[in-house]
Design a protein around this motif. Structure first.
Motif, short mmCIF file in Angstrom:
data_model
loop_
_atom_site.label_atom_id
_atom_site.label_comp_id
_atom_site.label_asym_id
_atom_site.label_seq_id
_atom_site.Cartn_x
_atom_site.Cartn_y
_atom_site.Cartn_z
N UNK A 115 0.80 -1.21 0.00
CA UNK A 115 0.00 0.00 0.00
C UNK A 115 0.83 1.26 0.00
N UNK A 116 0.20 2.32 -0.50
CA UNK A 116 0.82 3.65 -0.45
C UNK A 116 -0.28 4.66 -0.22
N UNK A 117 0.09 5.81 0.35
CA UNK A 117 -0.85 6.91 0.58
C UNK A 117 -0.18 8.20 0.12
N UNK A 118 -0.91 9.01 -0.62
CA UNK A 118 -0.35 10.29 -1.07
C UNK A 118 -1.05 10.83 -2.29
N UNK A 143 -2.31 -7.88 -3.45
CA UNK A 143 -3.07 -6.74 -3.94
C UNK A 143 -2.28 -5.46 -3.67
N UNK A 144 -2.59 -4.42 -4.46
CA UNK A 144 -1.98 -3.11 -4.27
C UNK A 144 -3.07 -2.09 -4.00
N UNK A 145 -2.92 -1.34 -2.91
CA UNK A 145 -3.84 -0.26 -2.58
C UNK A 145 -3.14 1.08 -2.76
N UNK A 146 -3.74 1.96 -3.55
CA UNK A 146 -3.23 3.32 -3.76
C UNK A 146 -4.28 4.28 -3.21
#
Length: 359
Positions: A196-199, A225-228
């Motif tokens: 995951x990433x946040x921005x 899974x990838x969370x953006x």
């Protein structure tokens, strides 16, 4: 007894950026515990939720014309607000453009004029950047930076004080209930590995690199899974990029930034492959949750206060190797007296204001 002081902060916008979040974290406790009045002057169309949040914690907010479209109106409005409010301190958070309000503050004899660097790379024309740095030094009499890298970039060998991008770390502690609820909500099993990433969805944050990395990682570990999490001008481009790479069904784009802390509990790994940064607040938030954190080596290493943080060059194979070497959902214990804990930092800022005014 310390007299009540008045501070005017100048920011570029009032949205969901890191600068606004840092300002919120500090002013919330300053307003609650110190004899201070904080006024925040902003440009651009504001995020209504952010405006409400800022006013609810005791700040006064004032909108002025956008300097890029109306430079003269911007200067006139800046002059008017400073002359009317007669602040003890003008604190500019506009990086290379801090000289705009600071020049007016100097003209009106404001005693303390602070240029605050929140970036460590040029965000304007490379030819203009050195000129703007000199103007900042000319009109400010005190310099702040979010870290060593940003301070040396903006002020060179001149003295600067580090004001850490501190947060309320209790809000970001790992929460099993958040993790379980979100995994049910997104129909993701506990065995699934979540990166995951946040921005903000911008070129700077380099989410394209993450999508490329994830495509390769998912071919090795299909149950991933990838969370953006975030929004920005590249949202449609990134969604289409994922579709064109055939992995759109395994990438979740979450257009939410008002309550990011719950996502750190959802993720197994937090990734931030930024092309450049000052000192990213999300890297501090991730560490407060104890999550395995991988940052690009473009990021100031002074952001690290946890043991499970790595800085890597933008080479997807190295990032994948590091992820596979690290234990899934490992959470490190943090020392709560670290320098990014707002409970220990807000009073330092207030004391600097007072010391500057007493000189």
């Amino acid at each position: 007894m310390v007299k009540r002081i008045k501070v005017i902060h100048f920011v570029s916008g009032m949205k969901n950026g890191g600068v606004e979040e840092v300002l919120k974290n500090y002013t919330e406790l300053l307003n609650k515990n110190c004899p201070i009045e904080n006024i925040i002057v902003y440009q651009h169309e504001a995020n209504k939720a952010r405006l409400n949040q800022m006013t609810s914690i005791g700040n006064k907010l004032v909108e002025i014309p956008y300097k890029k479209e109306h430079p003269l109106k911007n200067l006139i409005a800046t002059y008017s607000i400073i002359k009317k409010e007669k602040p003890d301190v003008v604190h500019a958070h506009m990086n290379l453009l801090n000289f705009f309000p600071l020049s007016i503050a100097k003209l009106l004899n404001v005693k303390v004029r602070i240029s605050h660097a929140h970036i460590a790379n040029d965000n304007v024309n490379h030819i203009l950047a050195p000129v703007f740095k000199k103007l900042n030094l000319l009109f400010a009499n005190y310099n702040f930076a979010c870290g060593e890298k940003a301070g040396k970039y903006m002020f060179g060998r001149k003295k600067f004080y580090i004001i850490y991008n501190a947060i309320n770390q209790n809000k970001f502690k790992y929460n099993v209930a958040y993790r379980e609820k979100l995994r049910r909500e997104f129909n993701v099993s506990d065995n699934t590995i979540i990166l995951g990433t946040i921005g903000r969805l911008t070129k700077q944050k380099n989410q394209v690199f993450l999508i490329k990395l994830f495509k390769k990682y998912n071919s090795i570990i299909p149950n991933s899974r990838l969370f953006i999490v975030g929004n920005g001008e590249l949202e449609n481009y990134l969604v289409n990029y994922a579709k064109n790479n055939g992995i759109q069904n395994k990438i979740y784009f979450i257009n939410e930034t008002s309550n990011p802390q719950k996502f750190y509990s959802l993720f197994d790994y937090f990734l931030l492959p930024s092309l450049y940064e000052g000192l990213p607040l999300v890297a501090v938030e991730a560490q407060a949750s104890g999550i395995n954190t991988i940052l690009s080596d473009n990021i100031d290493r002074s952001v690290k206060f946890n043991s499970n943080v790595s800085f890597l060059p933008l080479n997807s194979n190295k990032w994948i190797t590091k992820i596979r070497e690290s234990k899934k959902n490992f959470r490190s214990q943090i020392n709560e007296k670290n320098c990014y804990n707002i409970c220990f930092q807000y009073n330092k800022l207030f004391n600097l204001y007072i010391n500057f005014l007493n000189k």
